[in-house]
Design an enzyme around this catalytic site. Structure first.
Site, short mmCIF file in Angstrom:
data_model
loop_
_atom_site.label_atom_id
_atom_site.label_comp_id
_atom_site.label_asym_id
_atom_site.label_seq_id
_atom_site.Cartn_x
_atom_site.Cartn_y
_atom_site.Cartn_z
N LYS A 171 10.45 -37.10 75.16
CA LYS A 171 9.81 -38.21 75.87
C LYS A 171 9.55 -37.87 77.33
CE LYS A 171 12.97 -41.36 74.98
NZ LYS A 171 13.73 -41.00 73.81
N THR A 172 10.60 -37.38 78.00
CA THR A 172 10.49 -37.14 79.44
C THR A 172 9.43 -36.07 79.72
OG1 THR A 172 12.81 -37.68 79.67
CG2 THR A 172 11.79 -36.56 81.51
N GLU A 231 8.04 -43.86 80.19
CA GLU A 231 8.93 -43.29 79.18
C GLU A 231 9.67 -44.46 78.56
OE1 GLU A 231 11.65 -40.24 80.49
OE2 GLU A 231 12.91 -40.56 78.74
#
Ligand SMILES: Cc1cc2nc3c(=O)[nH]c(=O)nc-3n(C[C@H](O)[C@H](O)[C@H](O)COP(=O)(O)OP(=O)(O)OC[C@H]3O[C@@H](n4cnc5c(N)ncnc54)[C@H](O)[C@@H]3O)c2cc1C
Length: 731
Positions: free
Chosen positions: A89-90, A133
């Site tokens: 995600k990051t 995010e």
């Protein structure tokens, strides 16, 4: 957005400083008064209801919101491009934000780590785009209004929140169905099948069915290149500055959404080239003597496999991985599934669980991972080091030129590369090398390298020194000090460590203690000479037995004579100054020895002329003749008084000096700090000027508690407390 913002955290950090620079009022430590006048209070899920600020808000009618609710309010203004999924995600949201920024779209973003390109993890702009995010761990992603979305993967994680894999899948289906625009879903992920074919879903991956297909992936030590095609039509080749197959997929996700937003392929190629990585995502952390350090946030089996796979493709002689399991709940549920995740590394160092705020669970420890890995991979060399200090020391001893040290985990293992680098750098800077050359000449002494000295203090927390030397004779002392002066290595005298706090990162010099010849008591009438290594309680009892009075007070002070002279220790109405007539002192910067009279010692309240570069070798005192029985009675009374008024356990006696005509304990109590806790350290309930460290606690927490108490006492009572405890290794 025009709001006035203030906030607090339990410890100071660079993030707080940055917020302060942005005009936010920040507080270190929590106090009810800090939320006075607020319209609402936002807290993270880790902050409980009994936190003083939360409690005050709840009783005072101030609304309390979660981080998710704040994020929802923000995305209400500007629906987000939500990046969700178990892994990546990051990195994906960072790449996307960089792509949009590079193309001039100036996006807002809220990302869980600092993005190198921006130097921050969050930004609010006037653009209509906002990259978020989105966290699935607590269902947050379901309440955020979306414009577009990404789902990178759908592993069975966070089952403590969802209860079952089916419920987790249902949550993701609900998430995708609520997105009005496009959702990019990774088709290579074996678990995303439930999302395919749903409205708005486009796919990316290496699979031939993917809408956006990537191929010809080439991984280098610090970058990945690959071809990109859209529905069968080749667009071109891109390069991204992060190594690994998984990062090619993360980039593919960002490219898919960037295309949806109208970016042309040239902009995408340039934007990805400008991406400089994210903190803790295969992040290079430094090099020394041919040893390279890379840190990665990987804490789930698939992430660990991806990071290990990437490391294996580099030009390394050996890959030595260290892994810290994350959370008790996750280790209980998933610990055994790491069995083969590390396969391929040359050695694995495992440490205990990073709790991330969770309470321990019976029978759950890092050993679950250790047992699973050693059972499944008997060929793999696996070493168990329960604490980070031990991990760091072991790595510093083990790593050699050409090695990659790969630290993996979402917890504080990330501090280990710095710890090892510092140790390696200082070690090679002459310091421990000179000790190795003279070691054989030190006949009455012993030397230990990279020795934890924190556990030798009465706090029993804190880090290591380059070496710890026990010096047993005057002859050895002269040789040792002479060699240390030549090598310009800082030296630290340690007595019983009963007035000392050693930072977790340790002391970058050589610590030593006196023993043997320095542990002697010589009595000639009422004149007594005590070696610096003599323990105060033992001296007090021995002198009482010899019918000498005036030193009974020292029975309750668990230090050495050397440490006591240095700080003019005292208690029960007396102190060293009362009986000392002279001391023998060595200057650790020249090796010269001198006699200092009681007057020259300049004794004051818990102070003397003995400075950090002076070493007390012995002290001569003048006592008076007394009665043995009376003295014994006085000793018993002092011991009883201490038992009644002072806590036992891990502390170093009084933390702060008493201000003139007042007592630090009284002030700390009056400021409401009794029982106050920072991490693993608490203000004693029994005596507020004693701070207790938890077993296996952190010195940095004790230090944080000291800073916090200083601040609170100053703000409430206007008095600045001065530490009595000697602080070693702190900035
Ligand atoms: C439960 C408890 C109760 C206590 N009660 C009291 C009390 O009533 N009164 C009181 O004064 N203190 C008290 N203390 C604090 C402590 O015991 C004293 O300060 C003691 O004198 C420290 O001696 P040490 O050998 O442990 O010194 P350390 O903690 O090892 O060292 C303290 C400092 O002295 C230096 N030092 C050590 N040895 C030498 C040496 N030979 N030459 C030069 N410098 C040296 C160190 O480098 C360091 O800076 C208490 C501590 C505890 C844990």
């Amino acid at each position: 957005m025009g709001h006035r913002v203030s906030g607090s955290d339990r410890a100071a950090s660079k993030y707080l400083e940055e917020l302060q620079l942005l005009g936010v009022t920040v507080h270190v430590g929590h106090a009810a008064t800090q939320i006075e006048g607020a319209d609402f209070l936002a807290r993270s899920t880790a902050v409980p209801d009994d936190n003083p600020e939360v409690a005050a808000a709840l009783t005072g009618g101030i609304a309390v919101h979660t981080r998710a609710e704040i994020l929802t309010a923000i995305t209400q203004v500007k629906p987000g491009i939500l990046v969700a999924g178990t892994h990546g995600k990051t990195t994906t949201s960072s790449m996307l934000a960089v792509l949009l920024d590079h193309a001039g779209l100036n996006p807002s973003f809220v990302i869980g780590s600092d993005v190198g390109y921006f130097g921050t993890g969050a930004r609010w702009t006037s653009s209509r785009h906002c990259v978020v995010e989105a966290d699935e761990s607590d269902g947050t992603f379901l309440v955020l209004p979306a414009a577009h979305a990404v789902v990178t993967s759908l592993d069975p994680d966070h089952l403590e929140f969802y209860g079952s894999v089916q419920r987790l899948e249902e949550a993701f289906v609900g998430f995708v169905e609520a997105v009005p625009g496009t959702t990019a879903v990774c088709i290579d992920d074996p678990d995303t099948g439930v999302l395919l074919g749903r409205s708005g879903v486009v796919t990316y991956g290496t699979n031939e069915q993917a809408d956006l297909q990537i191929s010809q992936i080439a991984i280098e030590a610090a970058a990945t290149t690959f071809d990109v095609a859209w529905q069968g039509k080749m667009l071109g080749r891109v390069r991204v500055g992060l190594p690994g197959h998984h990062n090619a997929l993360n980039a593919a996700a960002a490219i898919t959404i960037a295309r949806e937003l109208g970016l042309d392929f040239d902009d995408i190629v340039e934007g990805l080239a400008a991406f400089t990585g994210v903190a803790r995502r295969f992040e290079p952390r430094g090099e020394h003597g041919g040893v390279h350090f890379v840190d990665d946030y990987a804490h789930l089996p698939a992430e660990v496999e991806a990071a290990v796979g990437t490391a294996m493709q580099g030009p390394w002689r050996r890959v030595i991985a260290a892994y810290q399991p994350h959370r008790f709940s996750r280790t209980e549920a998933l610990g055994a599934t790491f069995a083969t995740s590390f396969r391929g590394v040359d050695e694995l160092v495992l440490t205990d669980i990073y709790p991330a705020g969770e309470a321990p669970r019976a029978g759950v420890s890092g050993r679950i991972v250790f047992d699973a890995v050693t059972d499944a991979c008997p060929e793999l060399r696996v070493t168990w080091k329960p604490t980070l200090v031990e991990v760091g020391n072991y790595l510093a001893d083990t790593l050699g030129p050409g090695d990659l040290c790969l630290t993996l985990g979402a917890g504080d293992l990330t501090t280990v590369p710095d710890q090892v680098l510092t140790a390696m750098r200082s070690e090679s800077s002459a310091s421990a090398t000179w000790l190795r050359t003279i070691e054989s000449e030190l006949r009455e002494s012993s030397v230990r390298y990279n020795e934890p000295i924190g556990p030798r203090t009465t706090y029993r927390v804190g880090g290591a020194a380059l070496a710890f030397v026990e010096i047993g004779s005057h002859r050895d002392l002269v040789r040792f000090v002479d060699a240390a002066i030549n090598a310009a290595t800082p030296l630290l005298p340690v007595g019983k460590g009963s007035n000392m706090l050693v930072a977790d990162r340790g002391f970058r010099g050589v610590a030593f203690t006196l023993a043997g010849e320095f542990d002697a008591v010589t009595i000639a009438g009422t004149s007594v000479t005590l070696g610096a290594a003599v323990a105060l309680p033992a001296a007090a009892r021995r002198l009482a037995r010899n019918q000498l009075a005036g030193f009974e007070w020292a029975v309750g002070v668990p230090g050495t004579v050397g440490g006591a002279v240095a700080m003019n220790a005292g208690g029960h109405g007396s102190n060293m100054a009362a009986t000392v007539v002279a001391a023998t002192i060595m200057d650790l910067t020249t090796g010269e020895v001198e006699q200092r009279t009681g007057l020259d010692l300049g004794f004051g309240y818990r102070s003397s002329t003995v400075v950090a570069t002076d070493l007390v070798l012995d002290v001569t005192m003048d006592l008076v003749l007394g009665d043995e029985q009376e003295a014994e009675a006085a000793l018993s009374e002092i011991v009883r008084w201490r038992r009644d008024h002072q806590p036992g356990g891990q502390n170093a006696g009084s933390v702060f000096r008493n201000p003139v005509d007042d007592s630090a304990g009284r002030l700390i109590e009056a400021a409401g700090c009794k029982g106050l806790r920072v991490g693993s350290a608490t203000v004693s309930d029994k005596h507020a000027n004693f701070f207790q460290a938890d077993p296996k606690g952190r010195a940095d927490d004790v230090y944080g508690l000291m800073q916090l108490v200083i601040k609170i006492v100053q703000s409430k009572l206007g008095i600045v407390l001065q530490p009595e405890t000697r602080l070693v290794g702190f900035e």
